[in-house]
Structures are given as structure tokens and as C-alpha cells.
Design a protein around this motif. Structure first.
Motif, PDB file in Angstrom:
ATOM      1  N   GLN A 101       0.833  -1.196   0.000  1.00 29.57           N
ATOM      2  CA  GLN A 101       0.000   0.000   0.000  1.00 29.57           C
ATOM      3  C   GLN A 101       0.874   1.255   0.000  1.00 29.57           C
ATOM      4  O   GLN A 101       1.947   1.275   0.601  1.00 29.57           O
ATOM      5  N   LEU A 102       0.391   2.278  -0.682  1.00 32.26           N
ATOM      6  CA  LEU A 102       0.987   3.609  -0.670  1.00 32.26           C
ATOM      7  C   LEU A 102      -0.039   4.561  -0.092  1.00 32.26           C
ATOM      8  O   LEU A 102      -1.177   4.617  -0.562  1.00 32.26           O
ATOM      9  N   VAL A 103       0.346   5.310   0.935  1.00 34.30           N
ATOM     10  CA  VAL A 103      -0.574   6.201   1.642  1.00 34.30           C
ATOM     11  C   VAL A 103      -0.085   7.645   1.534  1.00 34.30           C
ATOM     12  O   VAL A 103       1.089   7.929   1.798  1.00 34.30           O
ATOM     13  N   LEU A 104      -0.976   8.538   1.136  1.00 37.47           N
ATOM     14  CA  LEU A 104      -0.732   9.982   1.178  1.00 37.47           C
ATOM     15  C   LEU A 104      -1.788  10.599   2.076  1.00 37.47           C
ATOM     16  O   LEU A 104      -2.993  10.412   1.858  1.00 37.47           O
ATOM     17  N   GLU A 105      -1.344  11.336   3.100  1.00 35.14           N
ATOM     18  CA  GLU A 105      -2.247  12.075   3.976  1.00 35.14           C
ATOM     19  C   GLU A 105      -1.837  13.541   3.963  1.00 35.14           C
ATOM     20  O   GLU A 105      -0.643  13.858   3.991  1.00 35.14           O
ATOM     21  N   PHE A 106      -2.824  14.431   3.942  1.00 31.47           N
ATOM     22  CA  PHE A 106      -2.509  15.854   3.955  1.00 31.47           C
ATOM     23  C   PHE A 106      -3.706  16.648   4.479  1.00 31.47           C
ATOM     24  O   PHE A 106      -4.843  16.171   4.452  1.00 31.47           O
ATOM     25  N   GLU A 107      -3.414  17.848   4.956  1.00 33.70           N
ATOM     26  CA  GLU A 107      -4.456  18.803   5.339  1.00 33.70           C
ATOM     27  C   GLU A 107      -4.554  19.834   4.225  1.00 33.70           C
ATOM     28  O   GLU A 107      -3.541  20.227   3.641  1.00 33.70           O
ATOM     29  N   ALA A 108      -5.771  20.285   3.923  1.00 32.55           N
ATOM     30  CA  ALA A 108      -5.926  21.266   2.855  1.00 32.55           C
ATOM     31  C   ALA A 108      -7.133  22.153   3.095  1.00 32.55           C
ATOM     32  O   ALA A 108      -8.171  21.703   3.599  1.00 32.55           O
ATOM     33  N   LEU A 109      -6.977  23.410   2.704  1.00 30.92           N
ATOM     34  CA  LEU A 109      -8.042  24.414   2.730  1.00 30.92           C
ATOM     35  C   LEU A 109      -8.111  25.032   1.351  1.00 30.92           C
ATOM     36  O   LEU A 109      -7.083  25.426   0.791  1.00 30.92           O
ATOM     37  N   LEU A 110      -9.303  25.105   0.787  1.00 28.93           N
ATOM     38  CA  LEU A 110      -9.499  25.727  -0.516  1.00 28.93           C
ATOM     39  C   LEU A 110     -10.029  27.141  -0.341  1.00 28.93           C
ATOM     40  O   LEU A 110     -10.795  27.416   0.589  1.00 28.93           O
ATOM     41  N   GLY A 111      -9.630  28.026  -1.247  1.00 30.36           N
ATOM     42  CA  GLY A 111     -10.126  29.397  -1.230  1.00 30.36           C
ATOM     43  C   GLY A 111     -11.499  29.498  -1.874  1.00 30.36           C
ATOM     44  O   GLY A 111     -12.294  28.554  -1.846  1.00 30.36           O
ATOM     45  N   THR A 112     -11.784  30.627  -2.501  1.00 30.68           N
ATOM     46  CA  THR A 112     -13.094  30.869  -3.106  1.00 30.68           C
ATOM     47  C   THR A 112     -13.358  29.834  -4.204  1.00 30.68           C
ATOM     48  O   THR A 112     -12.698  29.819  -5.246  1.00 30.68           O
ATOM     49  N   THR A 154      -8.155  33.291  -5.588  1.00 25.92           N
ATOM     50  CA  THR A 154      -8.423  32.058  -4.866  1.00 25.92           C
ATOM     51  C   THR A 154      -7.086  31.495  -4.401  1.00 25.92           C
ATOM     52  O   THR A 154      -6.026  32.073  -4.671  1.00 25.92           O
ATOM     53  N   LYS A 155      -7.116  30.361  -3.712  1.00 23.73           N
ATOM     54  CA  LYS A 155      -5.880  29.791  -3.167  1.00 23.73           C
ATOM     55  C   LYS A 155      -6.146  28.354  -2.740  1.00 23.73           C
ATOM     56  O   LYS A 155      -7.298  27.908  -2.671  1.00 23.73           O
ATOM     57  N   VAL A 156      -5.072  27.643  -2.450  1.00 23.23           N
ATOM     58  CA  VAL A 156      -5.113  26.388  -1.713  1.00 23.23           C
ATOM     59  C   VAL A 156      -4.016  26.453  -0.665  1.00 23.23           C
ATOM     60  O   VAL A 156      -2.881  26.862  -0.966  1.00 23.23           O
ATOM     61  N   GLU A 157      -4.339  26.072   0.563  1.00 21.62           N
ATOM     62  CA  GLU A 157      -3.348  25.989   1.625  1.00 21.62           C
ATOM     63  C   GLU A 157      -3.171  24.520   2.004  1.00 21.62           C
ATOM     64  O   GLU A 157      -4.143  23.840   2.332  1.00 21.62           O
ATOM     65  N   ILE A 158      -1.936  24.051   1.945  1.00 27.42           N
ATOM     66  CA  ILE A 158      -1.601  22.667   2.303  1.00 27.42           C
ATOM     67  C   ILE A 158      -0.942  22.678   3.679  1.00 27.42           C
ATOM     68  O   ILE A 158       0.094  23.331   3.874  1.00 27.42           O
ATOM     69  N   GLY A 159      -1.550  21.968   4.629  1.00 28.26           N
ATOM     70  CA  GLY A 159      -0.967  21.858   5.959  1.00 28.26           C
ATOM     71  C   GLY A 159       0.002  20.691   6.019  1.00 28.26           C
ATOM     72  O   GLY A 159       0.733  20.424   5.065  1.00 28.26           O
ATOM     73  N   SER A 160       0.012  19.993   7.122  1.00 25.82           N
ATOM     74  CA  SER A 160       0.910  18.845   7.255  1.00 25.82           C
ATOM     75  C   SER A 160       0.633  17.824   6.158  1.00 25.82           C
ATOM     76  O   SER A 160      -0.512  17.622   5.744  1.00 25.82           O
ATOM     77  N   CYS A 161       1.709  17.188   5.691  1.00 27.83           N
ATOM     78  CA  CYS A 161       1.604  16.240   4.572  1.00 27.83           C
ATOM     79  C   CYS A 161       2.597  15.110   4.809  1.00 27.83           C
ATOM     80  O   CYS A 161       3.752  15.367   5.164  1.00 27.83           O
ATOM     81  N   ARG A 162       2.156  13.878   4.626  1.00 26.79           N
ATOM     82  CA  ARG A 162       3.078  12.751   4.747  1.00 26.79           C
ATOM     83  C   ARG A 162       2.707  11.662   3.758  1.00 26.79           C
ATOM     84  O   ARG A 162       1.540  11.523   3.369  1.00 26.79           O
ATOM     85  N   MET A 163       3.713  10.885   3.363  1.00 31.64           N
ATOM     86  CA  MET A 163       3.507   9.790   2.434  1.00 31.64           C
ATOM     87  C   MET A 163       4.383   8.624   2.880  1.00 31.64           C
ATOM     88  O   MET A 163       5.555   8.812   3.227  1.00 31.64           O
TER      89      MET A 163
END
Length: 225
Positions: A86-97, A205-214
Motif C-alpha cells: 500500500q501507498l498512503v498519502l495524507e494531507f491537510e488542505a483548505l481551498l479558497g473561493t 483564490t488559493k489552496v493551503e496545504i498543511g501537514s503532509c506525509r507519504m
């Protein structure tokens, strides 16, 4: 951030562990990035999060952030003899408008690297369709795409997880399994890959990426975030 193989308990190597500790995202060792127009990639502290802000303040701006390291992908053709299952990607994200995001460009997930657009080939991730959250798997240009029922508020920070395993991809939002795909799963090596663009007729608009791990897993038991 690290690209080194750091062990995680009872599992495979940690391939990416990003908390944006440097003054700007490390685009020398960890990430590739590009900006178009007046777009910008910056590190920001938005308590309690530290984020990579992919900012598109004007129409047609584009920003992407793509992992430099493409890694083994269990994918559709992975035999049970492989060490990792298995390959796992986890991340936090916030989208703008949302109304200002170009749905044809936005992609949050995995690709071959280089900020592949949502319309590109061999991707796995979260995308927008009519400003609604969807999940996508694409194998050589043939897609499976599904809308996420009862999605979270996308303009606040959420936790996303993508689990690629033999013959299936599980998509999680805030630790709830929202969709499993069993078709059109690429088996090429993949990297974390995020892209956003403002629509030509609109604005900021924007995207904000928080913590990210794979990381990789050697177990065949589907990972639960």
C-alpha cells in the motif's frame, strides 16, 4: 521535511513528512514548484496550522507544488510478491473561493510529478467538478470519477487521505471513508502533487496545504487513517 526512508512503527518507510518548518517551502530538495501570472508559493502561519499557501490573487494565475521523489506504486498490477502492498498519502488542505477555482486545473493528490492538471493522465486524487468535491483515478487517460456525498466545508482545513492498494484506491476525508475506486488505477510511480489555478473570468483564490506525509505499508489490510 524529509525525503529519507525513516521507519514508522510496524510499517514501511516514511517517504515524505512535511510540516513546513523552513522559511519557505524547500523547492531544492523536496518539492518542485511553479507559479504563473501573479501567483505565489509561500509559507504562512495560520494558527494553529503552518501551511504552504498556493496563492492565485488574479485571474488565470496558477501555482503547483509537486514532490521531487516518485515512489513505488502498488497500483492495479501489483503482485502479492511485492514487499510493499500500500501507498498512503495524507494531507491537510483548505481551498479558497470555490467559484474562482478553475475546475479543469485543480488537483490534490498523486501524479507522476510536475504539477499535472486535473485533465492529465495517470493521476489519483481529489478534484472539483462544478465546484463540488470529487474523487478521481486516471489510467492513461481513462477515468473513474465520483462525487463525494455530504462533503465537508472545503473552505476550512480538512484532513484527506488516499490509500493506493492492489486493485483499489480508498479516499478518506476527516477519517471517514468517502469512496473506493476499483477501476482505472495507474501503476506508474507517483509523487505528492498539488495544483490550483484561478479561472480566467474571475479573480482571487488559493489552496493551503498543511501537514503532509507519504509512506508505504507492507500489510495487505487496508489502512485506516
Amino acid at each position: 521535511a524529509t525525503g529519507a526512508a525513516t521507519a514508522i512503527t510496524a510499517q514501511g518507510p516514511m517517504l515524505l513528512n512535511e510540516s513546513w518548518a523552513t522559511a519557505t517551502p524547500d523547492t531544492t530538495n523536496i518539492w518542485d514548484s511553479s507559479v504563473g501570472g501573479t501567483g505565489a508559493l509561500t509559507r504562512e502561519v495560520v494558527a494553529p496550522y503552518t501551511v504552504a499557501r498556493m496563492n492565485c490573487p488574479a485571474a488565470s494565475d496558477v501555482v503547483y507544488l509537486a514532490g521531487r521523489r516518485r515512489v513505488f506504486n502498488p497500483g492495479a498490477a501489483s503482485p502479492t510478491t511485492n514487499m510493499y502492498q500500500q501507498l498512503v498519502l495524507e494531507f491537510e488542505a483548505l481551498l479558497g473561493t470555490l467559484a474562482n477555482i478553475d475546475n479543469a486545473q485543480l488537483k490534490l493528490g498523486l501524479a507522476s510529478g510536475g504539477g499535472v492538471q486535473r485533465a492529465g493522465n495517470d493521476i489519483i486524487g481529489f478534484v472539483l467538478a462544478s465546484d463540488a468535491l470529487n474523487t478521481i483515478t486516471d489510467n492513461g487517460g481513462t477515468e473513474e470519477i465520483n462525487v463525494v456525498a455530504s462533503p465537508p466545508t472545503l473552505t476550512v482545513m480538512n484532513h484527506y487521505a488516499i490509500v493506493v492498494r492492489n486493485g483499489a484506491v480508498d479516499f478518506w476525508v476527516n477519517r471517514v471513508l468517502v469512496k473506493t475506486h476499483v477501476t482505472n488505477i495507474t501503476n506508474i510511480p507517483l509523487a505528492a502533487d498539488f495544483r490550483v489555478s484561478a479561472e480566467a473570468a474571475t479573480g482571487a483564490t488559493k489552496v493551503e496545504i498543511g501537514s503532509c506525509r507519504m509512506f508505504l505499508l507492507d500489510s495487505t489490510t487496508p489502512y485506516i487513517p
